[in-house]
Design a protein around this motif. Structure first.
Motif, mmCIF file in Angstrom:
data_model
loop_
_atom_site.group_PDB
_atom_site.id
_atom_site.type_symbol
_atom_site.label_atom_id
_atom_site.label_comp_id
_atom_site.label_asym_id
_atom_site.label_seq_id
_atom_site.Cartn_x
_atom_site.Cartn_y
_atom_site.Cartn_z
ATOM 1 N N UNK A 224 0.827 -1.206 0.000
ATOM 2 C CA UNK A 224 0.000 0.000 0.000
ATOM 3 C C UNK A 224 0.866 1.264 0.000
ATOM 4 N N UNK A 225 0.411 2.299 -0.620
ATOM 5 C CA UNK A 225 1.092 3.601 -0.648
ATOM 6 C C UNK A 225 2.477 3.553 -1.319
ATOM 7 N N UNK A 226 2.802 2.444 -1.963
ATOM 8 C CA UNK A 226 4.126 2.290 -2.568
ATOM 9 C C UNK A 226 5.243 2.475 -1.555
ATOM 10 N N UNK A 227 4.915 2.252 -0.279
ATOM 11 C CA UNK A 227 5.935 2.460 0.745
ATOM 12 C C UNK A 227 6.974 1.346 0.660
ATOM 13 N N UNK A 228 8.219 1.711 0.620
ATOM 14 C CA UNK A 228 9.249 0.672 0.648
ATOM 15 C C UNK A 228 9.745 0.596 2.074
ATOM 16 N N UNK A 229 9.460 -0.511 2.672
ATOM 17 C CA UNK A 229 9.722 -0.632 4.102
ATOM 18 C C UNK A 229 10.241 -2.032 4.350
ATOM 19 N N UNK A 230 11.370 -2.138 4.994
ATOM 20 C CA UNK A 230 11.961 -3.443 5.240
ATOM 21 C C UNK A 230 11.552 -3.947 6.614
ATOM 22 N N UNK A 231 10.809 -5.036 6.646
ATOM 23 C CA UNK A 231 10.374 -5.540 7.954
ATOM 24 C C UNK A 231 11.455 -6.464 8.507
ATOM 25 N N UNK A 232 11.794 -6.260 9.777
ATOM 26 C CA UNK A 232 12.768 -7.134 10.445
ATOM 27 C C UNK A 232 12.025 -7.943 11.509
ATOM 28 N N UNK A 233 12.597 -9.063 11.861
ATOM 29 C CA UNK A 233 11.949 -9.917 12.855
ATOM 30 C C UNK A 233 12.920 -10.283 13.977
ATOM 31 N N UNK A 234 12.388 -10.352 15.193
ATOM 32 C CA UNK A 234 13.149 -10.922 16.301
ATOM 33 C C UNK A 234 12.517 -12.267 16.591
ATOM 34 N N UNK A 235 13.368 -13.262 16.717
ATOM 35 C CA UNK A 235 12.808 -14.601 16.710
ATOM 36 C C UNK A 235 13.479 -15.497 17.746
#
Ligand code: C2E
Ligand code: CA
Ligand code: CA
Length: 556
Positions: A224-235
């Protein structure tokens, strides 16, 4: 409209129809019976007259009256039948409808209880049941994985809840596609998810998770919104070795591992093992000991001087807490501050540090020694105390310390808080006359755009800026970035302090920028009060000697 309201509405309509039909029927009966009574009386009269007193009376009139009575009886029969049909239909309809609605309500309740509205995944409750069942029937090894979206609060704050939900669904869909038969997946809370996967060995699992997280994490143009967003995870991962293991413990261990996943700039995967449990036990021990330790004065305040960039003058100091443990030796804040922030004890520590700082300033002032401003770290935990500023003012005023000798450092992570509220707190600290600084600037998500909004007097550049060295030298790109951030902050009327200066190269580079202050091991490490006091006196003595020499040379 809710199901129970719908049922009530339909039943009310049925009842109304029933009431109308019954009242219409009753009115019909009353009318027919009354007029029939008249007819019967008439009929009796006619027959009596005909038989006894007036035999020539016309038999036709008798027959007519009989017809009228029969007609009315037929009508009563019809009305009774209609009324019965209506009652039966009405009651049947109401019954069928309430059965349907009951069924719908229970399937909706099932959805609420077992299907997560945001992601469509099984709820935590359903997940618990499923993993218990799966573990009890396992034949190969399994692994339970607890993971969360890193800095999810930031997504909600920056892009709003609707986008936050979109991300949760996006992650849920992405992970679901990666699952094999018999593997389970659920959202367990907020941005936390739980996974039960088949297990072969640690490395294979780590590789699988990393590939999955990187693939899902790269959210580009299609979002959505052409947002470039890198999702990180803690696992966090916990192995399930046999079917006797307790599912609740396994989930708890995976959560422990997740919480301890170090926050680096990549996905973090931590496996639960005895070392981790030991760390957890140690933390619990510290938590158990912290209050008595405070009473026994095991906490001490250290001072790290802040210098003018040239290193000639001490321009201030930062107060840093230390725990001098009788058996464990010195415990550094990175060990206990996260724990104290989680359990709230940090509030006590910060007020304690402020009070110690005020005491030092008071004794210097009383002695006639010109003091420097001392900074105190304010944990984000304080921010939502509506009485915070009053409490800080009360302590400072109790020692009659001019407010401009106290600086409060708020670390950059506070920018994840609600910004309007945060800026209000910052503004009221400034209105009270305290100096305000933004600590660790550039360590996380703060943007240059944020720089112009920050209501602070001093920007403390995070030490990470100076850590990227090649052959002991900063790269030219890093130099460009640092000097531009410094220039921008200066143009926005902030003073700039560079943290973590450890060598001459770094200091020489900063000397050629507009940086005002330096704090780091190169000039001085955090030290005990006595040592800092001595450094301050030494500087003031040298200053007065220089001043005296200048005066003498002017007079000569
Ligand atoms: P901080 O506020 O960023 O404090 C600076 C930290 O960097 C200190 O670590 C200091 O000893 C260290 N440091 C200073 N110069 C150098 C250098 O040249 N190189 C390197 N590598 N490190 C340097 P410390 O004292 O262990 O404190 C760690 C963190 O704990 C602080 O980071 C602060 O966030 C927190 N903290 C310390 N004392 C308090 C306190 O009284 N209250 C609160 N709320 N937090 C505190
Ligand atoms: Ca600080
Ligand atoms: Ca810092």
């Amino acid at each position: 409209m809710s199901n129970s309201r719908k049922v009530k509405k339909i039943l009310a309509i049925c009842l109304l129809v029933l009431a109308v039909v019954i009242s219409a029927s009753v009115m019909g009966f009353v009318f027919l019976f009354t007029s029939m009574k008249e007819d019967v009386r008439n009929y009796r009269q006619l027959t009596e007259q005909s038989l006894l007193t007036n035999p020539e009376i016309d038999g036709k009139a008798i027959l007519d009256t009989e017809d009228v009575i029969e007609n009315k009886l037929a009508k009563i029969q019809t009305i009774t039948m209609i009324m019965c049909i209506f009652i039966i239909a009405d009651v049947t309809l109401a019954f069928i409808f309430s059965v349907i609605m009951k069924h719908r309500t229970s399937s909706q309740m099932y959805r609420y209880a077992y299907v997560d509205e945001v992601t469509g995944l099984p709820t935590k409750a359903k997940h618990r049941q499923d993993i218990e069942k799966r573990i009890s029937e396992m034949d190969g090894e399994l692994a339970y994985i607890s993971f969360e979206i890193d800095k999810f609060k930031y997504v909600n704050d920056m892009y709003g809840y609707a986008y936050g939900n979109y991300i949760l669904k996006y992650v849920a869909d992405g992970v679901s596609k990666e699952l094999s038969e018999g593997e389970l997946f659920s959202r367990t809370a907020g941005a936390c998810f739980g996974l039960l996967l088949n297990y072969h060995d640690d490395e294979a699992l780590r590789a699988r998770l990393l590939t999955m997280f990187r693939k899902i994490g790269h959210l580009s143009g299609d979002a959505k919104n052409d947002t470039i967003y890198n999702i990180m995870f803690n696992c966090g991962v916990c192995r399930v070795k046999n079917k006797d293991e307790d599912a609740g413990n396994i989930r708890e261990y995976a959560n422990i591992a997740r919480e301890s996943a170090i926050k680096l700039y990549d996905n973090n995967i931590e496996f639960y093992d005895e070392k981790l449990q030991k760390k957890r036990d140690e933390q619990e021990q510290l938590e158990f000991e912290m209050r008595p330790a405070f009473e026994q004065k095991q906490f001490t305040v250290y001072f790290q001087p802040k210098y003018s960039t040239s290193g000639e003058t001490i321009v201030g100091a930062e107060a840093l807490i230390r725990w001098e443990h009788p058996t464990k030796g010195m415990i550094f804040p990175n060990v206990f501050i996260p724990l104290f922030e989680a359990n709230g004890f940090i509030v006590k520590i910060d007020y304690f540090v402020l009070e110690k700082v005020c005491m030092c300033l008071r004794s210097w002032i009383d002695e006639g020694l010109e003091p420097v401003a001392i900074s105190v770290n304010l944990s984000r935990v304080h921010l939502y105390d509506p009485d915070l500023v009053n409490k800080l003012v009360e302590i400072t005023d109790r020692y009659q310390i001019p407010h401009n000798l106290i600086e409060f450092e708020l670390t950059e992570t506070v920018l994840f808080e609600e910004l309007t509220y945060l800026f209000e707190v910052m503004a009221s600290l400034k209105r009270a006359g305290f100096i305000l600084s933004m600590d660790d600037f550039g360590s996380g998500y703060s943007s240059l755009n944020m720089l112009k909004k920050l209501p602070v007097d001093i920007l403390k550049l995070d030490k990470a800026f100076l850590e990227n060295l090649q052959d002991g030298e900063l790269t030219s790109k890093d130099k460009t970035i640092i000097s531009h951030i410094i220039s921008m902050a200066k143009a926005l009327h902030m003073e700039v302090l560079a943290e973590g200066v450890e060598n001459e190269n770094q200091k020489d580079f900063l000397l050629n920028t507009d940086c005002d202050m330096i704090q780091g091991y190169y000039y001085a490490r955090p030290m005990k009060l006595e040592q800092f006091d001595a450094e301050l006196r030494k500087m003031r003595n040298e200053e007065s000697v220089t001043l005296a020499q200048e005066r003498t040379s002017i007079m000569n």
